[in-house]
Design a protein around this motif. Structure first.
Motif, PDB file in Angstrom:
ATOM      1  N   ASN A  28       0.853  -1.188   0.000  1.00 23.00           N
ATOM      2  CA  ASN A  28       0.000   0.000   0.000  1.00 23.00           C
ATOM      3  C   ASN A  28       0.888   1.237   0.000  1.00 23.00           C
ATOM      4  OD1 ASN A  28       0.987  -0.077   2.580  1.00 23.00           O
ATOM      5  ND2 ASN A  28      -1.004   0.131   3.579  1.00 23.00           N
ATOM      6  N   VAL A  60      -2.378  -6.077  -2.912  1.00 23.24           N
ATOM      7  CA  VAL A  60      -1.759  -4.897  -3.509  1.00 23.24           C
ATOM      8  C   VAL A  60      -2.865  -3.872  -3.726  1.00 23.24           C
ATOM      9  CG1 VAL A  60      -0.676  -4.064  -5.627  1.00 23.24           C
ATOM     10  CG2 VAL A  60      -0.023  -6.277  -4.702  1.00 23.24           C
ATOM     11  N   ASN A  61      -2.583  -2.624  -3.435  1.00 26.08           N
ATOM     12  CA  ASN A  61      -3.597  -1.633  -3.820  1.00 26.08           C
ATOM     13  C   ASN A  61      -3.030  -0.646  -4.832  1.00 26.08           C
ATOM     14  OD1 ASN A  61      -2.490   0.681  -2.600  1.00 26.08           O
ATOM     15  ND2 ASN A  61      -3.587   0.338  -0.676  1.00 26.08           N
ATOM     16  N   SER A  62      -3.910   0.175  -5.394  1.00 23.53           N
ATOM     17  CA  SER A  62      -3.511   1.002  -6.535  1.00 23.53           C
ATOM     18  C   SER A  62      -2.490   2.070  -6.133  1.00 23.53           C
ATOM     19  CB  SER A  62      -4.737   1.641  -7.173  1.00 23.53           C
ATOM     20  OG  SER A  62      -5.427   2.411  -6.212  1.00 23.53           O
ATOM     21  N   ILE A  63      -2.531   2.493  -4.886  1.00 29.50           N
ATOM     22  CA  ILE A  63      -1.543   3.500  -4.463  1.00 29.50           C
ATOM     23  C   ILE A  63      -0.157   2.855  -4.426  1.00 29.50           C
ATOM     24  CG2 ILE A  63      -0.896   5.179  -2.692  1.00 29.50           C
ATOM     25  CD1 ILE A  63      -3.768   5.214  -1.761  1.00 29.50           C
ATOM     26  N   VAL A  65       0.801   0.385  -6.217  1.00 31.99           N
ATOM     27  CA  VAL A  65       1.244   0.178  -7.600  1.00 31.99           C
ATOM     28  C   VAL A  65       1.783   1.481  -8.191  1.00 31.99           C
ATOM     29  CG1 VAL A  65       0.507  -0.499  -9.921  1.00 31.99           C
ATOM     30  CG2 VAL A  65      -0.353  -1.731  -7.944  1.00 31.99           C
ATOM     31  N   SER A  66       1.113   2.571  -7.870  1.00 35.03           N
ATOM     32  CA  SER A  66       1.568   3.854  -8.435  1.00 35.03           C
ATOM     33  C   SER A  66       2.964   4.199  -7.911  1.00 35.03           C
ATOM     34  CB  SER A  66       0.570   4.960  -8.116  1.00 35.03           C
ATOM     35  OG  SER A  66       0.656   5.314  -6.759  1.00 35.03           O
ATOM     36  N   MET A  69       5.492   2.509  -9.899  1.00 37.27           N
ATOM     37  CA  MET A  69       5.754   3.273 -11.126  1.00 37.27           C
ATOM     38  C   MET A  69       6.895   4.264 -10.906  1.00 37.27           C
ATOM     39  SD  MET A  69       4.183   2.732 -13.882  1.00 37.27           S
ATOM     40  CE  MET A  69       2.705   2.419 -14.772  1.00 37.27           C
ATOM     41  N   ILE A  72      10.134   2.475 -10.942  1.00 38.24           N
ATOM     42  CA  ILE A  72      10.535   2.157 -12.325  1.00 38.24           C
ATOM     43  C   ILE A  72      11.169   3.394 -12.977  1.00 38.24           C
ATOM     44  CG2 ILE A  72       9.675   1.543 -14.627  1.00 38.24           C
ATOM     45  CD1 ILE A  72       7.469  -0.110 -13.164  1.00 38.24           C
ATOM     46  N   ASP A  73      10.521   4.526 -12.800  1.00 35.89           N
ATOM     47  CA  ASP A  73      11.035   5.770 -13.381  1.00 35.89           C
ATOM     48  C   ASP A  73      12.401   6.136 -12.805  1.00 35.89           C
ATOM     49  OD1 ASP A  73       8.896   6.046 -15.019  1.00 35.89           O
ATOM     50  OD2 ASP A  73       7.798   7.413 -13.702  1.00 35.89           O
ATOM     51  N   GLU A  76      14.974   3.857 -14.302  1.00 34.67           N
ATOM     52  CA  GLU A  76      15.195   4.245 -15.702  1.00 34.67           C
ATOM     53  C   GLU A  76      16.061   5.491 -15.814  1.00 34.67           C
ATOM     54  OE1 GLU A  76      11.264   2.770 -18.148  1.00 34.67           O
ATOM     55  OE2 GLU A  76      11.695   4.921 -17.966  1.00 34.67           O
ATOM     56  N   LEU A  98      -2.994  -2.944 -14.918  1.00 32.68           N
ATOM     57  CA  LEU A  98      -2.641  -1.532 -14.800  1.00 32.68           C
ATOM     58  C   LEU A  98      -1.497  -1.142 -15.729  1.00 32.68           C
ATOM     59  CD1 LEU A  98      -3.064  -1.183 -10.943  1.00 32.68           C
ATOM     60  CD2 LEU A  98      -4.634  -0.445 -12.714  1.00 32.68           C
ATOM     61  N   LEU A 100       1.571  -2.186 -15.839  1.00 29.75           N
ATOM     62  CA  LEU A 100       2.893  -2.084 -15.227  1.00 29.75           C
ATOM     63  C   LEU A 100       3.906  -3.015 -15.897  1.00 29.75           C
ATOM     64  CD1 LEU A 100       3.410  -0.344 -12.661  1.00 29.75           C
ATOM     65  CD2 LEU A 100       3.619  -2.477 -11.398  1.00 29.75           C
ATOM     66  N   ARG A 102       4.451  -3.655 -18.796  1.00 27.38           N
ATOM     67  CA  ARG A 102       5.083  -3.165 -20.037  1.00 27.38           C
ATOM     68  C   ARG A 102       6.389  -2.450 -19.739  1.00 27.38           C
ATOM     69  NH1 ARG A 102       1.425   0.769 -22.566  1.00 27.38           N
ATOM     70  NH2 ARG A 102       0.288   0.852 -20.618  1.00 27.38           N
ATOM     71  N   PHE A 103       6.613  -2.108 -18.495  1.00 27.05           N
ATOM     72  CA  PHE A 103       7.772  -1.265 -18.170  1.00 27.05           C
ATOM     73  C   PHE A 103       8.782  -1.921 -17.241  1.00 27.05           C
ATOM     74  CE2 PHE A 103       3.937   1.312 -18.707  1.00 27.05           C
ATOM     75  CZ  PHE A 103       4.279   1.937 -19.899  1.00 27.05           C
TER      76      PHE A 103
ATOM     77  N   GLU B 657      -9.845  -1.107  -2.813  1.00 27.92           N
ATOM     78  CA  GLU B 657      -9.887   0.105  -3.632  1.00 27.92           C
ATOM     79  C   GLU B 657     -11.102   0.963  -3.290  1.00 27.92           C
ATOM     80  OE1 GLU B 657      -7.529   1.189  -5.505  1.00 27.92           O
ATOM     81  OE2 GLU B 657      -6.322  -0.616  -5.224  1.00 27.92           O
ATOM     82  N   ARG B 720      -2.107   8.603 -10.115  1.00 26.59           N
ATOM     83  CA  ARG B 720      -2.754   7.313 -10.302  1.00 26.59           C
ATOM     84  C   ARG B 720      -4.268   7.467 -10.322  1.00 26.59           C
ATOM     85  NH1 ARG B 720      -5.250   5.975  -6.214  1.00 26.59           N
ATOM     86  NH2 ARG B 720      -5.042   7.409  -4.511  1.00 26.59           N
ATOM     87  N   TRP B 723      -7.159   4.784 -11.262  1.00 30.08           N
ATOM     88  CA  TRP B 723      -6.729   3.385 -11.205  1.00 30.08           C
ATOM     89  C   TRP B 723      -7.619   2.535 -10.316  1.00 30.08           C
ATOM     90  CZ3 TRP B 723      -0.725   2.476 -10.957  1.00 30.08           C
ATOM     91  CH2 TRP B 723      -0.191   2.743 -12.229  1.00 30.08           C
TER      92      TRP B 723
END
Lengths: 129, 755
Positions: A28, A60-63, A65-66, A69, A72-73, A76, A98, A100, A102-103, B657, B720, B723
Motif C-alpha cells: 500500500n 496490492v492496492n492502486s496506491i 502500484v503507483s 511506477m 521504475i522511473d 530508468e 494496470l 505495469l 510493459r515497463f 480500492e 494514479r 486506477w
C-alpha cells in the motif's frame, strides 16, 4: 550476503552488485514508500541492478502500484535495471491490468532475476560504488 | 460490466407527480407496464386492480410525467375522479376539458399548461392548428347539449372525446384514476359504465384503475367479459418496498427515523403508501421525529382519531351510512362482529340491527365488500381480520361514539394498548419472515417421486447428518426408496380453517393442503396434508410433537377430513422419542435441512430464494490500513459461498480500492466506511458507502490508462487517478455508483462461477 532491515521494516540484501528489496504482505502507500526509499538509497549507492521480491505479498492496492511506477522511473532515469520477482498469479494479473508489466521485467524467482541482472550487477560493482 | 447510468429522474420537471421519479418506490414493474402499454398499438385496456389502501394515484401521475417528457406518440391524459363529485354531467364535462387541456399542453410541450386554469377560449387558442376545427365543433356541441336536458347524451358526448380525437388522427392514452368513486348510488347514470363503454370503443389503449372488486364488477356488468382487457393486481407493498418508501418519505420530509421504527411503521400500516405518507406528514407537521415506538404510536393514534387516516376511513363510512344514526349503528355492529369469536353474523341480523330496507342493506354490504372490510357470502357477513389500521380506527370510533367515552380516555387506552402491541407486532413479523414457506412448497407438489428420507427425520439423520450439502445431495440422488407426493390443488393457512384464538398460529407456519394421491381425481385418492412448522431451537421432543399432532388431527376431525397426512417440521429435527411417536402415527417428520433439499428438488430453487440470502454489515474507521479488516472479512464471507481463491482475491482487491476511494473522496466527518455484504445463491453483492462529499457525476467516466509513453512523464503528471475505479470495474462483474443524499454508495457484484 546478509539480509538487513532498513528504514522501519523493509528487508533488503545485496547479492553481488545487485540489491534485492523485499516487499511486505500488503503493498500500500506506506509499504510502497518504504520500498521506494530503499530502492532510491540503493541507486544512490551506485547499484544499477535491482530486484523487488514480492514473495510475501498477498494484497496490492492502486496506491502501492503507483509508487512502483515511481521506482521504475527512478531506475530508468539512472540507467539501472529493475526486475520484479516471486509474484503471485493475482499480483501479476493486477500489474498487467494496470499496464505495469510493459515497463518492468518479471522473473519467477529471485535467482532467475539475479541471473538476468548479472551483467548489470557486474557493471555496478565495476563502477566503484 | 458497464455500470448503470445514474438515475436522472430527480432532474425531470414534475408535472402531476408529487415525488421525484427516483423517489418513487415499489411499483417499478407496474410503471413500466403502463408506459409500455401507451405505445402498444394492439393493446386495448389495462385494468389496475387495487387492494384497498394500496394507492394508485402517484403511479399514474408518474406514468403521465414520464410519457409527457418522453413525448410519445400517444398523448397522455390523466383524469382523476373526486369523491365529492356526484353529478355525472359535471364529471363528463370536466373530463372533456381535461382531455383537451392536456392535449394542448402536450402539443406545445408546455408542462405548466397541464395544471393551469383555462377557459374555453384559452383552450381553443392553445389547440393545435390541425385540431382546431374538430375541437371547436365538439365544444360547441357540448355547450348546446348542456343547454338541453338530455344528461345522458351530454355525458356520452364528453366521454367520446378520445374516440373523436382518434378519428382525427390524435392517438391518446387515457389513465382513469379512482374509478370506484364513479358509481355513487344516487347517480341515475352509471358513469363507470359510460366510461368503460367509451374507452373500449375508442380503440386506444387505456388504464382503468380502481378497487379490484368494484372494477371487476363494473367491467363484467358493462361488457359481459374481459375480452382484450389485461389485468394487473396492485397489492400492498411488500416489506422491503414499504421500508424503502418509509425511508424516502421521512428523508424528504426531514423526519427522523431509525431501523426499528421503520419496520414497525411498515408492519402496523400494512405497507400502505397512503397510510405511510399520512403518518410521516403528520410527524413533519407536528415536528416529532419517528425515532421511538412511543413517538410513532402517539402520532399513529392521533392520525387514527383525527388525522388523514381518520378522514380516509370516515369518508368510506359516510359513503356507506349517510346519516349519523345509521353510522353509529353500523360502527357498533362492525365492531361487535369483529370482536366476536367467529367474526361472522347473518344478513338478517344486520338488517334488523341497522333497521334499514333490504335495498339499503344491499348497497351497504356491497360497499363493505368493495372496500374489503367484510366479505358477504350468501346469508353471512364475515369481517376481515386485516388491516390493523382499520381495526384501530373502528375501536376508537366505537369507544368514542357508541360507548361515549371521553376522547382523552379513548386516546390513552388506544395508545397504551398499541405500545404493548408493538413488540408483538414485530415478533409476528420476525416469525413470519423466518417461516419456511410451507404453503409455497406444498403448492408445488405434483406427484413427484422424492427420496423417502426427506420425509423421515430419523432416516435422514442416520444417513446424512455430518455430510456437507453437496455430498448429501449426491447420495440423495442415489436413494432408491422413493415416496410419491400427492398433487396438491389447494393450500390455505390453518387459521383459515380454525379461529386464530384457538390455534395461536402465525400465518404461514401451518397450512392445510387438499390434493389427490397419484393425481387421480377420485374420492378414494383424496387426501389432506396438515403441515406445521414447530418452534424449537433444539430437536423437538415428544411432548411438543404430540401436542402438534393432536392439534392437527383434532382439526381434521372437526372439519371431517377423511384421509389425512400430518407432516411436522422442526428446524433441528426431532428427538428419538418424538420420532417413535410420529412413526406410530404414520406422520412425516422433517428438519429445515430436509425441507431445503425437498424444495431444491421439486421447486428448482424457486421457493424463498431470499432464504439463500445472507447479509453482513461492517463499519470500519478510515485510515490505519483498516481496509485490511474489510478485506479479511469479505474473504471469510466469500469462502462460505465457495468462491474460488482467485475470485476471492479479486473481491478483496476491489473492496480495498473502494475503501481507499471512500477515504480519499468523501471528506467524511464521521470517518467511517459502511459495508454490507450480501450473499445470494449465485453472487456476492458488496455495498460500500460513506457519509460526506458525493463523487462528481462524471466520476464514472474517469478512467486513466497506464503510462502512455516510455518515460512515464504523463503518468507522473496524472498520478494514479482513476486506477482504483479501473481496478474495481475490471475485477468485479457489476459496478454501480449511487449518489445519495449524504454521500456516495458503491455497489459491486461478483458472480459465483463453478471451477
Amino acid at each position: 550476503m546478509a539480509e538487513m532491515l532498513t528504514g522501519v521494516t523493509v528487508r533488503s540484501r545485496v547479492v553481488g552488485g545487485a540489491a534485492v528489496v523485499y516487499a511486505s504482505d500488503y503493498l500500500n502507500k506506506l509499504s510502497g514508500e518504504r520500498i521506494e526509499r530503499e530502492c532510491r538509497l540503493q541507486l544512490e549507492a551506485g547499484r544499477r541492478a535491482l530486484v523487488v521480491n514480492f514473495r510475501d505479498t498477498e494484497l496490492v492496492n492502486s496506491i502501492g502500484v503507483s509508487i512502483l511506477m515511481g521506482i521504475i522511473d527512478a531506475a530508468e532515469s539512472v540507467g539501472a535495471q529493475l526486475v520484479f520477482s516471486d509474484m503471485s498469479a493475482q499480483t501479476v494479473e493486477l500489474f498487467e491490468m494496470l499496464g505495469l508489466t510493459r515497463f518492468v521485467a518479471l522473473a519467477k524467482t529471485e535467482a532467475e532475476a539475479l541471473a538476468t541482472l548479472s551483467g548489470f550487477a557486474a557493471a555496478s560493482q565495476g563502477s566503484g560504488h | 460490466m458497464s455500470p448503470k447510468k445514474p438515475n436522472n429522474g430527480h432532474q425531470r420537471e414534475r408535472i402531476l407527480s408529487r415525488v421525484a421519479a427516483d423517489e418513487f418506490v415499489g411499483r417499478t414493474g407496474a410503471l413500466e407496464r403502463i408506459v409500455k402499454l401507451s405505445a402498444d398499438r394492439e393493446a386495448r385496456g389495462l385494468l389496475l386492480l387495487l387492494a384497498p389502501s394500496a394507492g394508485v394515484s402517484e403511479l399514474l401521475r408518474q406514468a403521465y410525467d414520464q410519457l409527457f417528457h418522453a413525448h410519445t406518440e400517444a398523448v397522455p391524459v390523466y383524469f382523476s375522479l373526486s369523491r365529492k363529485e356526484k353529478n355525472p354531467a359535471q364529471v363528463a364535462r370536466r373530463f372533456l376539458y381535461a382531455f383537451l387541456q392536456q392535449l394542448a399542453a402536450f402539443h406545445l410541450r408546455e408542462p405548466r399548461l397541464v395544471n393551469a386554469s383555462l377557459t374555453k377560449t384559452d383552450l381553443l387558442d392553445l389547440s393545435p392548428p390541425a385540431d382546431y376545427e374538430w375541437i371547436e365543433r365538439l365544444l360547441a356541441i357540448a355547450e348546446s347539449e348542456s343547454a338541453g336536458h338530455d344528461e345522458q347524451s351530454l355525458v356520452r358526448l364528453c366521454l367520446s372525446v378520445p374516440e373523436r380525437a382518434m378519428t382525427k388522427g390524435v392517438r391518446s392514452f387515457v389513465m382513469l384514476d379512482a374509478a370506484q368513486l364513479i358509481e355513487a348510488s344516487e347517480m341515475e347514470i352509471s358513469l363507470g359504465a359510460e366510461f368503460v363503454r367509451a374507452l373500449t370503443r375508442s380503440r386506444i389503449p387505456f388504464v382503468l384503475a380502481g378497487l379490484r372488486r368494484q372494477v371487476l364488477d363494473l367491467v363484467h356488468n358493462t361488457l359481459g367479459d374481459f375480452d382484450g382487457l389485461e389485468r394487473l393486481h396492485l397489492d400492498r407493498l411488500d416489506d422491503d418496498e414499504a421500508g424503502r418508501l418509509v425511508e424516502y418519505v421521512t428523508r424528504r420530509e426531514q423526519v427522523g427515523l431509525n431501523d426499528a421504527t421503520r419496520d414497525l411503521i411498515v408492519q402496523q400500516l400494512d405497507g400502505s403508501p397512503l397510510f405511510i405518507n399520512a403518518l410521516v406528514e403528520a410527524a413533519r407537521e407536528k415536528k416529532r421525529p419517528l425515532t421511538s415506538f412511543r413517538n410513532c404510536q402517539r402520532l399513529y393514534v392521533e392520525e387514527v382519531m383525527g388525522g388523514r387516516i381518520h378522514r380516509h376511513f370516515s369518508s368510506i363510512m359516510d359513503e356507506l351510512a349517510p346519516t349519523s344514526e345509521l353510522r353509529r349503528a353500523l360502527i357498533r355492529l362492525l365492531y361487535e362482529t369483529s370482536a366476536s369469536d367467529t367474526r361472522k353474523s347473518t344478513v338478517e341480523v344486520w338488517r334488523k340491527r341497522l333497521d334499514i330496507t333490504s335495498a339499503q342493506l344491499q348497497r351497504l354490504l356491497h360497499g363493505l365488500n368493495v372496500h374489503e372490510l367484510a366479505n358477504v357470502n350468501g346469508s353471512l357477513v364475515e369481517m376481515n381480520s386485516a388491516p390493523l389500521v382499520w381495526h384501530d380506527y373502528l375501536r376508537a370510533r366505537y369507544e368514542w361514539e357508541v360507548l361515549a367515552e371521553p376522547r382523552a380516555s379513548v386516546l390513552a387506552g388506544l395508545l397504551t394498548e398499541l405500545l404493548k402491541r408493538a413488540p408483538q407486532t414485530m415478533e409476528q413479523h420476525y416469525r413470519r419472515e423466518a417461516a419456511l414457506g410451507l404453503g409455497d412448497l406444498l403448492s408445488l407438489f405434483d406427484c413427484q417421486r422424492v427420496p423417502a428420507s426427506l420425509l423421515h427425520y430419523d432416516r435422514f439423520s442416520r444417513l446424512y447428518k455430518g455430510l456437507d450439502a453437496e455430498e448429501a445431495a449426491s447420495l440423495l440422488e442415489a436413494e432408491t426408496d422413493l415416496v410419491r407426493l400427492p398433487q396438491i390443488v389447494s393450500v390455505a393457512n390453518t387459521t383459515a380453517f380454525h379461529p386464530p384464538v384457538q390455534m395461536q398460529l402465525e400465518e404461514g407456519r401451518s397450512v392445510i393442503a387438499h390434493g389427490f394421491d397419484a393425481g387421480s381425481y377420485s374420492e378414494a385418492s383424496e387426501v389432506v396434508w396438515l403441515a406445521a412448522e414447530i418452534d424449537s431451537k433444539m430437536e423437538a421432543g415428544r411432548g411438543l410433537a404430540e401436542m402438534w399432532h393432536n392439534r392437527l388431527t383434532h382439526l381434521a376431525r372437526t372439519r371431517s377430513f377423511e384421509r389425512v397426512r400430518v407432516w411436522l417440521i422442526s428446524r433441528e429435527g426431532f428427538t428419538n422419542d418424538a420420532l417413535e411417536f410420529l412413526n406410530e402415527q404414520e406422520a412425516y417428520s422433517s428438519s429445515r435441512r430436509q425441507l431445503e433439499a425437498l424444495t431444491s428438488r421439486i421447486g428448482q430453487g424457486e421457493i424463498k430464494q431470499a432464504q439463500a440470502t445472507d447479509e453482513f454489515e461492517l463499519a470500519i474507521p478510515m485510515g490505519e490500513e483498516t481496509e485490511l479488516i474489510a478485506a479479511h472479512t469479505v474473504e471469510q464471507i466469500a469462502r462460505r459461498s465457495k468462491f474460488q481463491p482467485e475470485a476471492i482475491n479479486q473481491i478483496k482487491t476491489a473492496l480495498i480500492e473502494a475503501c481507499i476511494n471512500a477515504t480519499e473522496h468523501s471528506l467524511s466527518t464521521d470517518r467511517k466506511i459502511y459495508q454490507r455484504f450480501r450473499l445470494e445463491s449465485d453472487r456476492l453483492v458488496v455495498t460500500v458507502s460513506s457519509r460526506g462529499l458525493r463523487l462528481p457525476e462524471n466520476y464514472l467516466e474517469t478512467d486513466v490508462p497506464g503510462r502512455s509513453n516510455g518515460n512515464g512523464q504523463e503518468e507522473k503528471a496524472q498520478g494514479r487517478r482513476g486506477w482504483g475505479l479501473r481496478l474495481i470495474r475490471t475485477l468485479m462483474d457489476e459496478v454501480e455508483f449511487e449518489r445519495v443524499d449524504d454521500g456516495t454508495r458503491l455497489r459491486m457484484t461478483k458472480y459465483l462461477r463453478k471451477p
